[in-house]
Structure formats: structure tokens, C-alpha cells
Scaffold this motif. Sequence first.
Motif, PDB file in Angstrom:
ATOM      1  N   ASN A  94       0.792  -1.231   0.000  1.00  0.00           N
ATOM      2  CA  ASN A  94       0.000   0.000   0.000  1.00  0.00           C
ATOM      3  C   ASN A  94       0.825   1.284   0.000  1.00  0.00           C
ATOM      4  OD1 ASN A  94      -2.886  -1.040   0.381  1.00  0.00           O
ATOM      5  ND2 ASN A  94      -1.704  -2.174   1.875  1.00  0.00           N
ATOM      6  N   ARG A  95       2.141   1.127   0.229  1.00  0.00           N
ATOM      7  CA  ARG A  95       3.081   2.259   0.265  1.00  0.00           C
ATOM      8  C   ARG A  95       2.816   3.229   1.415  1.00  0.00           C
ATOM      9  NH1 ARG A  95       6.470   2.782  -4.152  1.00  0.00           N
ATOM     10  NH2 ARG A  95       6.071   1.244  -5.755  1.00  0.00           N
ATOM     11  N   LYS A  96       1.889   2.890   2.296  1.00  0.00           N
ATOM     12  CA  LYS A  96       1.608   3.721   3.462  1.00  0.00           C
ATOM     13  C   LYS A  96       1.138   2.819   4.592  1.00  0.00           C
ATOM     14  CE  LYS A  96      -2.092   6.402   3.884  1.00  0.00           C
ATOM     15  NZ  LYS A  96      -3.054   7.485   3.705  1.00  0.00           N
ATOM     16  N   LEU A  97       1.702   3.057   5.790  1.00  0.00           N
ATOM     17  CA  LEU A  97       1.339   2.286   6.967  1.00  0.00           C
ATOM     18  C   LEU A  97       1.212   3.239   8.135  1.00  0.00           C
ATOM     19  CD1 LEU A  97       1.017  -0.371   8.606  1.00  0.00           C
ATOM     20  CD2 LEU A  97       3.516  -0.401   8.804  1.00  0.00           C
ATOM     21  N   THR A 104       7.421   6.778  -6.700  1.00  0.00           N
ATOM     22  CA  THR A 104       8.446   6.701  -7.750  1.00  0.00           C
ATOM     23  C   THR A 104       9.449   5.578  -7.521  1.00  0.00           C
ATOM     24  OG1 THR A 104       9.765   8.331  -6.550  1.00  0.00           O
ATOM     25  CG2 THR A 104       8.291   9.166  -8.266  1.00  0.00           C
ATOM     26  N   VAL A 105       9.403   4.948  -6.345  1.00  0.00           N
ATOM     27  CA  VAL A 105      10.366   3.898  -5.998  1.00  0.00           C
ATOM     28  C   VAL A 105       9.782   2.537  -6.338  1.00  0.00           C
ATOM     29  CG1 VAL A 105      11.623   2.809  -4.106  1.00  0.00           C
ATOM     30  CG2 VAL A 105      11.359   5.292  -4.163  1.00  0.00           C
ATOM     31  N   THR A 106      10.560   1.729  -7.055  1.00  0.00           N
ATOM     32  CA  THR A 106      10.155   0.359  -7.358  1.00  0.00           C
ATOM     33  C   THR A 106      10.524  -0.519  -6.180  1.00  0.00           C
ATOM     34  OG1 THR A 106      10.552   0.729  -9.710  1.00  0.00           O
ATOM     35  CG2 THR A 106      10.460  -1.553  -8.969  1.00  0.00           C
ATOM     36  N   ALA A 143      18.595  -3.811  -0.055  1.00  0.00           N
ATOM     37  CA  ALA A 143      19.114  -2.958   1.030  1.00  0.00           C
ATOM     38  C   ALA A 143      19.078  -1.489   0.619  1.00  0.00           C
ATOM     39  CB  ALA A 143      20.531  -3.378   1.402  1.00  0.00           C
ATOM     40  N   GLU A 144      19.362  -1.202  -0.643  1.00  0.00           N
ATOM     41  CA  GLU A 144      19.290   0.180  -1.136  1.00  0.00           C
ATOM     42  C   GLU A 144      17.853   0.693  -1.112  1.00  0.00           C
ATOM     43  OE1 GLU A 144      21.118   0.796  -4.940  1.00  0.00           O
ATOM     44  OE2 GLU A 144      22.848  -0.435  -4.381  1.00  0.00           O
ATOM     45  N   PHE A 145      16.914  -0.172  -1.482  1.00  0.00           N
ATOM     46  CA  PHE A 145      15.501   0.206  -1.484  1.00  0.00           C
ATOM     47  C   PHE A 145      15.041   0.648  -0.099  1.00  0.00           C
ATOM     48  CE2 PHE A 145      11.621  -1.853   0.116  1.00  0.00           C
ATOM     49  CZ  PHE A 145      10.691  -0.931  -0.334  1.00  0.00           C
ATOM     50  N   LEU A 146      15.501  -0.034   0.946  1.00  0.00           N
ATOM     51  CA  LEU A 146      15.060   0.269   2.309  1.00  0.00           C
ATOM     52  C   LEU A 146      15.375   1.706   2.710  1.00  0.00           C
ATOM     53  CD1 LEU A 146      15.924  -3.037   4.189  1.00  0.00           C
ATOM     54  CD2 LEU A 146      13.671  -2.197   3.495  1.00  0.00           C
ATOM     55  N   GLN A 147      16.358   2.316   2.076  1.00  0.00           N
ATOM     56  CA  GLN A 147      16.703   3.700   2.401  1.00  0.00           C
ATOM     57  C   GLN A 147      15.608   4.681   1.976  1.00  0.00           C
ATOM     58  OE1 GLN A 147      19.345   4.102   4.423  1.00  0.00           O
ATOM     59  NE2 GLN A 147      19.380   1.878   4.212  1.00  0.00           N
ATOM     60  N   TYR A 148      14.686   4.232   1.134  1.00  0.00           N
ATOM     61  CA  TYR A 148      13.595   5.095   0.673  1.00  0.00           C
ATOM     62  C   TYR A 148      12.378   5.076   1.605  1.00  0.00           C
ATOM     63  CZ  TYR A 148      16.140   5.617  -3.672  1.00  0.00           C
ATOM     64  OH  TYR A 148      17.100   5.903  -4.595  1.00  0.00           O
ATOM     65  N   VAL A 149      12.377   4.162   2.563  1.00  0.00           N
ATOM     66  CA  VAL A 149      11.269   4.117   3.524  1.00  0.00           C
ATOM     67  C   VAL A 149      11.365   5.366   4.393  1.00  0.00           C
ATOM     68  CG1 VAL A 149      10.225   2.864   5.438  1.00  0.00           C
ATOM     69  CG2 VAL A 149      11.205   1.595   3.522  1.00  0.00           C
TER      70      VAL A 149
END
Length: 128
Positions: A14-17, A30-32, A42-48
Motif C-alpha cells: 500500500n506504500r503507506k502504513l 516513484t520507488v520500485t 538494502a538500497e531500497f530500504l533507504q527510501y522508507v
Amino acid sequence: MKISGLLTSFLYQNRKLNIPGIGQFTIPETVTIPEPEDKNFAEFLQYVQFTPKNILQPDTDLIDYIRKETGKIKPLAESDLESYLADCKSLLNIGKPLFLEGIGTLQKNKVGGLDFLAGRSLMERVES
């Protein structure tokens, strides 16, 4: 599946919690979102992102998601979430970091707010 894992999968879908008593986690549109076994995970987690917010009640969608994934009736799903969040808040209130797998770590700061470190747990980073 444990509640912590359900919160993570709900965020990814949902991209929101919104977590009552804690705040809101988001992932920009914009983040896949890669698969967990992907080398770039691991790189993706930096966008949270985390925003402390005064959220009083869990979202109906979150309760429905927990209910569907666990096969429990709505009152039991709500109770499981409340119990998990009470444990989370207790950890934070005694000054311990709260690691949310696949999301990051929350730590209460000196002024009583919450600091967020996206990604791995604080313990993993200290050992590195």
C-alpha cells in the motif's frame, strides 16, 4: 505470519502504513519495490520514510489485511495488533530500539520524539 511481518507486507503493498501511537511509514510512488532476495533490496530500504503522527486508530484496511492473512475474526485481529503495539511502545518507552523487519529501527530520542533509521537494525549496523 507474525504481526510485524504483516505490517511490513502491508506497507510494501500500500506504500503507506499508519501505526497508532507511533506514526506513519511511507514509500514514495516513484520507488520500485524489489523482491526481498534482490541484491538491491538494502538500497531500497533507504527510501522508507517515517513521519511521527498522532494516529489514534488503526486503518480499517490494515485490520482487514491482518484478518485476511491470519484467518482470524476482526476483534481478534484488532486485539493482536493492539497487543503487538503495546509491546512496541513499551520497548520504546524504556529506551530500547524497536526494529521493524523490512522497514527500519525506531529509537526514542532525548526530547521524547522518535528517530528513524531506515533499513537494518541498529545492532547490525553497530557490529558492521
